[in-house]
Scaffold this motif. Structure first.
Motif, PDB file in Angstrom:
ATOM      1  N   MET A   1       0.796  -0.940  -0.030  1.00  0.00           N
ATOM      2  CA  MET A   1       0.108  -0.003  -0.061  1.00  0.00           C
ATOM      3  C   MET A   1       0.701   0.975  -0.155  1.00  0.00           C
ATOM      4  N   PRO A   2       1.808   0.699   0.036  1.00  0.00           N
ATOM      5  CA  PRO A   2       2.842   2.736   0.068  1.00  0.00           C
ATOM      6  C   PRO A   2       2.051   3.311  -1.663  1.00  0.00           C
ATOM      7  N   LEU A   3       2.200   4.614  -0.980  1.00  0.00           N
ATOM      8  CA  LEU A   3       1.698   6.226  -2.126  1.00  0.00           C
ATOM      9  C   LEU A   3       3.318   6.337  -3.000  1.00  0.00           C
ATOM     10  N   LEU A   4       3.340   5.895  -4.303  1.00  0.00           N
ATOM     11  CA  LEU A   4       4.624   6.516  -4.274  1.00  0.00           C
ATOM     12  C   LEU A   4       4.281   7.747  -4.923  1.00  0.00           C
ATOM     13  N   GLN A   5       4.863   8.904  -4.985  1.00  0.00           N
ATOM     14  CA  GLN A   5       4.614  10.506  -5.964  1.00  0.00           C
ATOM     15  C   GLN A   5       5.979  10.751  -6.226  1.00  0.00           C
ATOM     16  N   PHE A   6       6.204  10.809  -7.458  1.00  0.00           N
ATOM     17  CA  PHE A   6       7.053  10.974  -8.741  1.00  0.00           C
ATOM     18  C   PHE A   6       7.219  12.477  -8.652  1.00  0.00           C
ATOM     19  N   HIS A   7       8.230  13.760  -8.209  1.00  0.00           N
ATOM     20  CA  HIS A   7       7.814  14.868  -8.973  1.00  0.00           C
ATOM     21  C   HIS A   7       9.449  14.843  -9.609  1.00  0.00           C
ATOM     22  N   LEU A   8       9.280  14.930 -11.331  1.00  0.00           N
ATOM     23  CA  LEU A   8       9.918  15.241 -12.117  1.00  0.00           C
ATOM     24  C   LEU A   8      10.042  16.279 -13.392  1.00  0.00           C
ATOM     25  N   VAL A   9      11.315  16.684 -13.175  1.00  0.00           N
ATOM     26  CA  VAL A   9      11.239  17.970 -14.049  1.00  0.00           C
ATOM     27  C   VAL A   9      10.516  17.187 -15.524  1.00  0.00           C
ATOM     28  N   ARG A  10       9.478  18.354 -16.402  1.00  0.00           N
ATOM     29  CA  ARG A  10       9.400  18.080 -17.398  1.00  0.00           C
ATOM     30  C   ARG A  10       9.877  17.880 -18.400  1.00  0.00           C
ATOM     31  N   HIS A  11      10.371  17.241 -19.678  1.00  0.00           N
ATOM     32  CA  HIS A  11      10.215  17.215 -20.170  1.00  0.00           C
ATOM     33  C   HIS A  11      12.475  16.122 -20.332  1.00  0.00           C
TER      34      HIS A  11
END
Length: 130
Positions: free
Chosen positions: A1-11
């Protein structure tokens, strides 16, 4: 049940590379946290380079536009599980995507089973459905 949120640089990443990031993180979650098959909750958010600020906290390195900020919400994990997760994800992303050594930052936030409702407005861990 881990919720993983990835923040990435666009393009900065291709769709295939993003899929590799997600699949790799899922596999590492299963290995390090012993998550069952199908326990996959992942979000990808894209940001302009100036909107994803990840400084070095005084450690003396720089990051590229391929930087990844991963925020994980999960039930409590042991120190060993956390260390294993951090290392495995870093090593596998470095191997599969040639990720720069400094471009992965992980923040793990613990919560309890009662903090989750998967559907229908119910607390499935409390009701015994899970």
């Amino acid at each position: 049940m881990p919720l993983l949120q990835f923040h990435l640089v666009r393009h900065a990443w291709t769709k295939e590379q993003v899929q590799t990031i997600l699949d790799t993180a899922y596999d590492v979650t299963r290995e390090a946290f012993h998550a069952p098959a199908g326990d996959r909750y992942q979000i990808v958010s894209y940001h302009e380079p100036e909107e994803l600020v990840m400084e070095d906290t005084g450690l003396g390195f720089t990051r590229t536009n391929k930087r990844i900020l991963l925020s994980i919400r999960t039930r409590p994990r042991t120190q060993e599980e956390k260390i294993t997760f951090y290392r495995l994800l870093h090593d596998q992303l470095q191997q599969k995507l040639e990720l720069d050594d400094h471009d992965l930052m992980i923040n793990l936030v613990e919560n309890q089973d009662e903090d989750w409702s998967f559907t229908s407005g119910k607390a499935q861990f409390i009701t015994g459905e899970l």
